[in-house]
Structures are given as structure tokens and as C-alpha cells.
Design a protein around this motif. Structure first.
Motif, PDB file in Angstrom:
ATOM      1  N   SER A   1       1.390  -0.190  -3.147  1.00  0.00           N
ATOM      2  CA  SER A   1       2.460  -0.478  -2.181  1.00  0.00           C
ATOM      3  C   SER A   1       3.241   0.767  -1.784  1.00  0.00           C
ATOM      4  CB  SER A   1       3.419  -1.532  -2.744  1.00  0.00           C
ATOM      5  OG  SER A   1       4.114  -1.011  -3.877  1.00  0.00           O
ATOM      6  N   SER A   2       3.095   1.861  -2.565  1.00  0.00           N
ATOM      7  CA  SER A   2       3.830   3.083  -2.232  1.00  0.00           C
ATOM      8  C   SER A   2       2.967   4.117  -1.500  1.00  0.00           C
ATOM      9  CB  SER A   2       4.407   3.708  -3.507  1.00  0.00           C
ATOM     10  OG  SER A   2       3.365   4.122  -4.376  1.00  0.00           O
ATOM     11  N   HIS A   3       1.781   3.671  -0.975  1.00  0.00           N
ATOM     12  CA  HIS A   3       0.956   4.582  -0.167  1.00  0.00           C
ATOM     13  C   HIS A   3       1.733   5.022   1.072  1.00  0.00           C
ATOM     14  CE1 HIS A   3      -3.448   3.873  -1.672  1.00  0.00           C
ATOM     15  NE2 HIS A   3      -2.627   4.299  -2.622  1.00  0.00           N
ATOM     16  N   SER A   4       1.442   6.222   1.520  1.00  0.00           N
ATOM     17  CA  SER A   4       2.271   6.849   2.560  1.00  0.00           C
ATOM     18  C   SER A   4       2.345   6.026   3.844  1.00  0.00           C
ATOM     19  CB  SER A   4       1.740   8.250   2.878  1.00  0.00           C
ATOM     20  OG  SER A   4       0.453   8.207   3.468  1.00  0.00           O
ATOM     21  N   GLU A   5       1.206   5.427   4.279  1.00  0.00           N
ATOM     22  CA  GLU A   5       1.271   4.682   5.549  1.00  0.00           C
ATOM     23  C   GLU A   5       2.120   3.426   5.431  1.00  0.00           C
ATOM     24  OE1 GLU A   5      -1.472   5.572   3.700  1.00  0.00           O
ATOM     25  OE2 GLU A   5      -3.212   4.649   4.665  1.00  0.00           O
ATOM     26  N   LYS A   6       2.142   2.788   4.251  1.00  0.00           N
ATOM     27  CA  LYS A   6       2.991   1.607   4.076  1.00  0.00           C
ATOM     28  C   LYS A   6       4.464   2.000   4.129  1.00  0.00           C
ATOM     29  CE  LYS A   6      -0.190  -1.173   1.243  1.00  0.00           C
ATOM     30  NZ  LYS A   6      -1.170  -0.243   0.669  1.00  0.00           N
ATOM     31  N   LEU A   7       4.808   3.163   3.533  1.00  0.00           N
ATOM     32  CA  LEU A   7       6.189   3.642   3.590  1.00  0.00           C
ATOM     33  C   LEU A   7       6.603   3.955   5.029  1.00  0.00           C
ATOM     34  CD1 LEU A   7       6.179   6.107   0.533  1.00  0.00           C
ATOM     35  CD2 LEU A   7       7.146   3.803   0.596  1.00  0.00           C
ATOM     36  N   ALA A   8       5.688   4.593   5.775  1.00  0.00           N
ATOM     37  CA  ALA A   8       5.992   4.955   7.166  1.00  0.00           C
ATOM     38  C   ALA A   8       6.178   3.711   8.024  1.00  0.00           C
ATOM     39  CB  ALA A   8       4.866   5.832   7.724  1.00  0.00           C
ATOM     40  N   ILE A   9       5.314   2.729   7.828  1.00  0.00           N
ATOM     41  CA  ILE A   9       5.414   1.485   8.604  1.00  0.00           C
ATOM     42  C   ILE A   9       6.733   0.768   8.293  1.00  0.00           C
ATOM     43  CG2 ILE A   9       4.438  -0.836   8.911  1.00  0.00           C
ATOM     44  CD1 ILE A   9       1.647   0.487   8.453  1.00  0.00           C
ATOM     45  N   ALA A  10       7.078   0.691   6.996  1.00  0.00           N
ATOM     46  CA  ALA A  10       8.331   0.029   6.604  1.00  0.00           C
ATOM     47  C   ALA A  10       9.531   0.739   7.235  1.00  0.00           C
ATOM     48  CB  ALA A  10       8.454   0.023   5.085  1.00  0.00           C
TER      49      ALA A  10
END
Length: 812
Positions: free
Chosen positions: A742-751
Motif C-alpha cells: 500500500s506504500s508503493h510510490s504510485e499509490k501515494l501519488a494517486i492518494a
């Protein structure tokens, strides 16, 4: 001039008060009687053999001591020699005090002013001649016409043309040839042709002048037509005709005509003349026959520096910088001193090779030869250091450059763009505009790809508006760059709209549009466009086929891709290179045809490289094939042992197969070698600021808010059917695995973007690596539960997520 020399020349000044200009008397050009004691005097003989200004000043005291200052012979010779050696002030000191000036003295002074002073000074002296009642001769006007042509002064040129007519020289062959030359050099080629056409008689010089005029003004075909007409009128060309016409042949790329001219030169015996052979080298090179150019060059009995420059340039422009540097070194070994042109071509070759060591050698040589003050030379240095990945050195040279030109700014902008320093490229572009320097098409073609790398649609629209305001929308290369930029910003529809609006398309235009469709997973659209291209006049090149095969690879169009690979050599004579073989392995491997891909590698006619085995390893990771993955990885470790990414791919293959012992060995090897995986980084733009997110990072100002929101979002997409893919993570508890995912970079960017944007707006994300399977699956569900369109550009392609579906069709 020294005070001693001024004192010596003062003996030519009358002791009476200076007369006014109008009181100066002169005699006409009748021959004066010269006693034999005068012309046999040793100082007269010394003047005859004088070769420099320094020698002339040594002879001057002897003339004064012998009391010969008032003799017409010595006055005439001194004026002539001072003018010849560019010492007009000394010439004037001799000329002005002479009471009875011969016309010849005026003509000599005018020639000196025309050759060494400004056009204004020369014209002022012509006006003075009229005031002093000196009858002009035809050479007075031809001197001035030549100056007007050399400096492009058309207004003055027309005035002198008028005076030439008034003074009765409008039918003079020599004078009218000078008029033709002046108009041609001032870019008024139609006016030059009018003057030529009105000439009652023409000699070979006249024909050569008008032929060269058309050739130099870019009318190559008309220049060739004139040579044909010249022959029809019974005038055979000389070596000057050949030297004038060969650049025109080169410009139109007519090898057939070039060979005919070469044949004529050989029959006439002109091919042994250095200038003719040099022009032939240039012509063959520009017609794409560099090998023939080399044969001519090697056959030359004597060469000048221009001959060497032409051969070096031929290899640089022909894409063989290594051979260009060999010729350059051979030139130095033979003791030929380089010119500005030589150094610039050598720098160009070093830039193309990315050879910093030789680039530094050439830079040192240019300093030794004191050639480095020229702006063009400095621009070449900037380009060389930029292409050798030393853009900071280039920037330092640029900062010290006085009188920066548009080319200088372009070189620096392109340098930053080529080195991936997009923000600096854009900053320099903005600085350039702030100094009211208007961009040209090259500026745009340099800065647009930099914006494409940012992949921000708002920036794309901004530069597009600038293109329109600067009237570049008809420029095929600028429009091609815009198409590529929009495709790389995820707006492939806009890219196609621009493509369809173009009246003229270069092969590169087709290539970027086909590639745009390919990277968006629109393989069928790419195939349709490629087939449409084949129906038209534009022939595909090696890049076209690479784009087409890659587009097929991204969409699983295996049969079409194989057909294109076969056709490129069979139907178009294009030999595949490593990138084509790599694309074919990728095509077969992605489609699951791993055995066929490996067989393809074994049958390659060239030694497989990193591109090929990298594609094979990537396919083995996708399809979890351990055996072939190990074979591909083994070869990659030999070819590029310091690249950690290949070790990571192999480790992932082992992890997916639960081969933990082998996975541990790979990690141990990486630790011993100090190899690390490239950290995943996702970029997102908000209010003119680019935000970077790394996997597991917590240093963003909104980190707490992002992680809290992401926790809730993960629960929502789980409820919608999302199941975390934890296969690549082991040795930790299940809940830890999920937290890491859940802490992968694209998930952080999307959030982050969801938290900071209005509902319904499209989210654009850039990822430096290939999107992982879990993030790809999670983003589909995020697009479903939020109702947002999410466009992710990874290192290979675009993924457009909408309503729970990705444009790639889960084939990537």
C-alpha cells in the motif's frame, strides 16, 4: 604608426598653409617624363621588390634622404604600397600634400578604401573625386560594387549602379558583371538575372557569376538550367563553372548530374585542380555517397585545408564520427593547421561519439591555435560538452560567452533537455524570452521534448500556444515535436488531430504518431496508420519499423509484428539492428511464446546484446519461466554485471516460484557487489509544482494525511473486489506485506492527487519504472470507486484507467 614614421612622412607636406579641398589641383592621367636617374635609383628598385609594410618603412628614410619625395614615381609607388599593406593613414599622408595629383593616385586611394576601410569611407572618397574633377574609370565602380555585395548593402549598391549608368558604363562587360554579382550577393537574384539578361555580350566570367548567384541563393535547379543554356549558346565552362555548379548539384542531391559534371571535369583536365576535387568530395558526400567522396579525396595529389574539412564534414554528416576523427588525426599528423571549420567539425564528431577525452583534446587544440573567440566555435563547445554529459561545463562556457546568439541559447536549452534536466531547460527558455530573444523553430524543437518529459498537459497547451503565436504551426518539425509531446502527455487524441491537420508530413511525423499509439496500447490504430503510410509517398525507415513492431508488442499483435520484421528487409532493404531484434523478442515474449523467443535469439545473425536478453528476462518474469529466465539473466550478468535491475528481475522470478534459496543467493550477490534496485518514484504535478513520491517515503508535508486517506481507500477497493498481490514479498507477516504494497510510490501519488483535486478531474502520474502488477490492479479499482480517470505513464507505456478497466487490457 610610430611618431618617427609620422615625422618622416611629414616631409611630403607642403610648408605653405594647408589648402582647402577644392584648391587641390590634379593632372589627368597622361604619362609624365621620368628621368633615368629616378627610375634607376636604388630606392626605386627596392620599392619594386618590397613585400611588407615593415620593409616599406625601412625604405622610406632612403627616399627622404635622397630628396625624391616630390617625384611622381615615388609618390605613386608609396601611395600604392601603403594602400596594398592596409596603411591608409600613411597613404593619405603621402597623397594629400601632392599639388598636382595624377588621376591614377585617386584610383589607387579609392581601391585602398574599398578594400580595407568602410563602405562609407570609400563612397565619400568617390564623392571627393567628383568634386576634384577626376573622371571615374570603370574599376572605381566595380571595387565599390564588390564591397556592397560582400556586406549586403543593397541601397548603396543601387546608388552606385545608378552612377555607373550616368557615367556611361552600362554597356561595359566588366562593369555589368560586377552589377550582377552585387545583386546576387545581396540576395536580389531576380534583379541580378535581369541585369545579366540585358547584357549585349557575355563572357565566361559573366556566366559563372550568375550561375554562382543562383546556386548560393538556394536556386540549385535554376543554376543547373543556366549551365545547360550556357552550353547551348556555345560557351564551355571552366573549372570555376564546375566549382560554382557542384554545390547546386549537392543541394538538389542529383547524383546523376553530379557524375556528369565529374566526367566533364575529367575530360577537360580540371579534376586535378584542388578546388574542383574538393567540390567533388563535398558533392558526393551530400548525395549520400561518402565512399565515393573518400575515393576522390584519397586520389587527390595535393590537398588544402578545405579539402580536409570537406572529408571530415562528410563523415560527420554521414553518421560516421569515428572515421571523421581518424581523418582529423591524419590531417594533424601531416602538419596541416586546422581552421575554425575543422575544429567545429571535430567537436561535432566528439559530441556524436560522446567522447569526452577527445573532446577535451580538441578544446585544448583550439585554445593553442587561438580560435576560441568565435561565437560559433563556443556554441560547438557547448554542444560537445552537453552531449558528453558534462552540461555543467557547457553552462559555465555559456555564462562567460559575450554576445550570445539565438544559436547559443538553443545549444544550452537542448543540452539541458538531452541530459534530462528538464527544469533547467525550461528556465533557460524563459530567460531567453525575458531578454526579448525571439525563438526559432530549432528552439521549439529543443524545448518541446523537455516538456514532453514532464508529461503535464497544461504545459503542453502553453507551449502549443507559443508555437501558434510565433507562426510555427506550418513547420513540419515543430508540429512533429508537438504530436510527440501530446502523445507523451497522454493526449493521443489531440496528437492525432494535429497529425491530421498537417499538409506535409516527414517520416518522423509518422514515426511519432505510430509510436504514440503503441505506447497507449492502441496497437490496431498503430497498424492502420502504418498501412496508410505505406500507401503514400513517404517511405518508412528503420525507426518506423521499430515503432510498428513495438506497437504490436504492446497489444499482442504477434502475426502483424512478425510480418513487419520480415518485410523491412525483404521489401525495403532495411537491415535489422539490435533494437529490432530486441523488439521481436519482446513481441514474442509478452505473448507467452517464450520458446519461440529463445529460438529467435539463437538464430540471430548478430551477437545478441543487452536489449535482446533484457526483453527475454522481462518476458520470463511476466510468465514466471524460471529456466529461460536463468539463461537470459546469466548472459545479462556477463554483458552488464553492474546493473542491479536484472538481478532484481531474476529475484522476482524466484520469489514468484517460491524458490527462496535461489532468491537469497541473488540478494547475497547484490550485497557483495553493492548493487541496488532503482527505487520506484512517482511524480505528480499540482499548481506548477512537481511532487515526488518514493515507495514507503514519509517526508512529504502531507504524509500523515496521505497515509490515513490511503488506508481508507484500500478498504474501499477491497470491498469492491481488490485482492493484494503479495507473491513478491516474503519473510514478513501478511499484514506487513499489505502495508508494504500500500506504500508503493504510485499509490501515494494517486492518494495525494485525489486529496488535492476537484471531483471528476483526471489524474496524471509518471512512474520511473514499470508499473507492478499489484499497483496496476489496485489503480483499476481506485478508478472504479472514485469515478476518476487515472493516466499513468511508466517507463514503457501509458495506462489509462477508467471505470475499473485499463486501456492496456491487462497486457503490458
Amino acid at each position: 604608426m610610430s611618431s618617427h614614421s609620422q615625422c618622416q612622412l611629414s616631409v611630403f607636406t607642403n610648408s605653405t598653409p594647408t589648402q582647402t579641398l577644392h584648391e587641390h589641383k590634379h593632372t589627368f592621367s597622361q604619362r609624365a617624363y621620368i628621368p633615368s636617374r629616378i627610375y634607376r635609383h636604388p630606392s626605386a628598385l627596392l620599392l619594386e621588390v618590397c613585400t611588407s609594410l615593415k620593409e616599406l618603412r625601412r625604405i622610406l628614410p632612403l627616399i627622404i634622404k635622397s630628396g625624391l619625395c616630390d617625384q611622381h614615381l615615388f609618390q605613386t609607388k608609396l601611395v600604392s604600397l601603403f594602400c596594398k599593406y592596409n596603411s591608409l593613414s600613411d597613404a593619405a599622408r603621402v597623397f594629400e600634400p601632392i599639388p598636382d595629383k595624377l588621376d591614377a593616385l585617386y584610383h589607387t586611394m579609392l581601391k585602398g578604401y574599398a578594400k580595407f576601410s568602410s563602405l562609407d569611407d570609400a563612397v565619400s572618397f568617390l564623392i571627393r573625386m567628383r568634386y576634384d574633377d577626376v573622371a571615374p574609370v570603370v574599376y572605381n565602380f566595380t571595387y565599390l560594387l564588390k564591397v556592397c555585395g560582400d556586406v549586403g548593402e543593397i541601397r548603396r549598391g543601387k546608388e552606385i549602379h545608378g552612377q555607373l549608368i550616368v557615367n556611361g558604363f552600362s554597356l561595359d562587360l566588366f562593369a555589368m558583371t560586377g552589377v550582377v554579382n552585387m545583386y546576387a550577393k545581396c540576395g536580389q537574384i531576380q534583379e541580378a538575372y535581369k541585369m545579366f539578361d540585358r547584357m549585349p555580350e557575355r563572357d565566361l566570367v559573366s556566366w559563372n557569376t550568375i550561375v554562382a548567384g543562383f546556386a548560393q541563393n538556394g536556386f540549385a535547379e535554376l543554376a543547373l538550367d543556366l549551365v545547360t543554356r550556357m552550353h547551348e549558346e556555345g560557351r564551355r565552362g571552366d573549372f570555376i563553372t564546375i566549382v560554382s555548379i557542384l554545390p547546386a548539384v549537392a543541394n538538389v542531391g542529383s547524383l546523376r548530374i553530379g557524375k556528369a559534371v565529374h566526367g566533364y571535369a575529367m575530360r577537360a583536365g580540371f579534376d586535378s585542380i584542388v578546388n574542383v576535387s574538393t567540390a567533388l568530395v563535398d558533392m558526393y558526400a551530400k548525395c549520400g555517397r561518402v565512399e565515393t567522396a573518400r575515393l576522390v579525396f584519397d586520389g587527390m595529389k595535393s590537398r588544402n585545408v578545405v579539402s580536409w574539412n570537406s572529408m571530415i564534414a562528410a563523415y560527420v554528416e554521414g553518421g560516421n564520427p569515428e572515421e571523421a576523427m581518424r581523418i582529423f588525426q591524419k590531417m594533424l599528423d601531416q602538419g596541416v593547421e586546422p581552421t575554425n571549420v575543422t575544429i567545429m567539425e571535430a567537436l561535432h564528431a566528439c559530441a556524436d561519439l560522446g567522447d569526452l577525452e577527445r573532446g577535451l583534446f580538441v578544446h585544448k587544440l583550439l585554445d593553442q591555435l587561438k580560435l576560441g573567440t568565435d561565437v560559433s566555435m563556443t556554441n560547438s563547445l557547448i554542444s560537445m560538452y552537453s552531449k558528453c554529459k558534462k552540461v555543467d561545463i557547457a553552462a559555465d562556457i555559456f555564462s562567460k560567452l559575450q554576445g550570445k546568439t539565438l544559436v547559443s541559447w538553443n545549444a544550452m536549452i537542448l543540452g539541458y533537455a538531452q541530459n534530462g534536466r528538464v527544469n533547467e531547460a525550461l528556465n533557460y527558455f524563459c530567460k531567453m524570452r525575458s531578454k526579448n530573444i525571439k525563438p526559432d523553430s530549432f528552439t521549439m524543437v529543443s524545448v518541446i521534448p523537455a516538456l514532453a518529459e514532464l508529461s503535464v498537459i497544461r504545459h503542453a497547451k502553453w507551449i502549443h500556444a507559443l508555437v501558434i503565436r510565433n507562426c510555427f504551426e506550418k513547420n513540419v518539425f515543430v508540429m512533429t515535436a508537438l504530436i510527440d509531446m501530446y502523445a507523451k502527455c497522454g493526449a493521443v487524441g489531440t496528437a492525432r488531430a494535429l497529425f491530421d491537420m498537417m499538409n506535409e508530413r516527414h517520416v518522423t511525423t509518422w514515426n511519432v504518431m505510430i509510436d504514440g499509439y503503441g505506447t497507449h496500447g492502441l496497437g490496431k490504430a498503430a497498424v492502420e496508420l502504418f498501412n496508410k503510410m505505406l500507401e503514400g509517398p513517404t517511405k518508412p525507415n528503420d525507426i518506423t519499423f521499430l515503432c510498428a513492431i513495438s506497437a504490436c508488442s504492446h497489444s499482442g499483435l504477434v502475426e502483424e509484428g512478425i510480418h513487419y520484421f520480415t518485410s523491412m528487409k525483404k521489401d525495403y532493404g532495411i537491415e535489422p539492428v539490435m533494437d529490432h531484434y530486441g523488439a521481436m523478442v519482446d513481441l514474442l515474449g509478452r505473448a507467452g511464446c517464450l520458446n519461440e523467443a529463445w529460438d529467435f535469439i539463437q538464430k540471430m545473425p548478430i551477437e545478441p546484446g543487452i536489449t535482446v536478453f533484457g526483453a527475454m528476462l522481462g518476458a520470463c518474469k511476466i510468465h514466471k519461466n524460471v529456466e529461460l529466465g536463468e539463461k537470459a539473466a546469466s548472459r545479462l550478468f556477463e554483458l552488464d554485471p553492474d546493473e542491479g535491475g536484472y538481478h532484481v528481475l531474476l529475484a522476482n522470478i524466484y520469489a514468484a516460484a517460491s524458490m527462496w534459496d535461489k532468491l537469497a543467493k541473488v540478494r547475497t550477490i547484490m550485497e557483495k557487489k553493492g548493487l541496488q534496485k532503482t527505487p520506484g518514484c512517482s511524480l505528480v504535478e499540482l499548481k506548477n509544482e512537481v511532487h515526488s513520491f518514493y515507495s514507503g517515503s514519509t517526508n512529504h508535508p502531507q504524509s500523515k494525511r496521505i497515509y490515513t486517506f490511503l488506508e481508507t481507500l484500500i478498504d474501499e477497493i477491497k470491498a469492491a473486489g481488490y485482492v493484494p498481490d503479495t507473491n513478491s514479498i516474503h519473510d514478513v507477516e501478511d499484514y506487513v506485506q499489505e502495508n508494504l504494497l500500500s506504500s508503493h510510490s504510485e499509490k501515494l501519488a494517486i492518494a495525494f492527487r485525489l486529496l488535492n483535486s476537484s471531483p471528476g478531474s483526471t489524474i496524471h502520474i509518471r512512474k520511473n519504472l514499470r508499473v507492478c502488477g499489484d499497483c496496476h490492479n489496485a489503480t483499476k479499482y481506485i478508478s472504479l470507486v472514485t469515478g476518476r480517470e487515472i493516466i499513468v505513464r511508466d517507463m514503457h507505456r501509458f495506462h489509462c484507467f477508467k471505470n475499473g478497466v485499463c486501456s492496456c487490457g491487462d497486457y503490458w
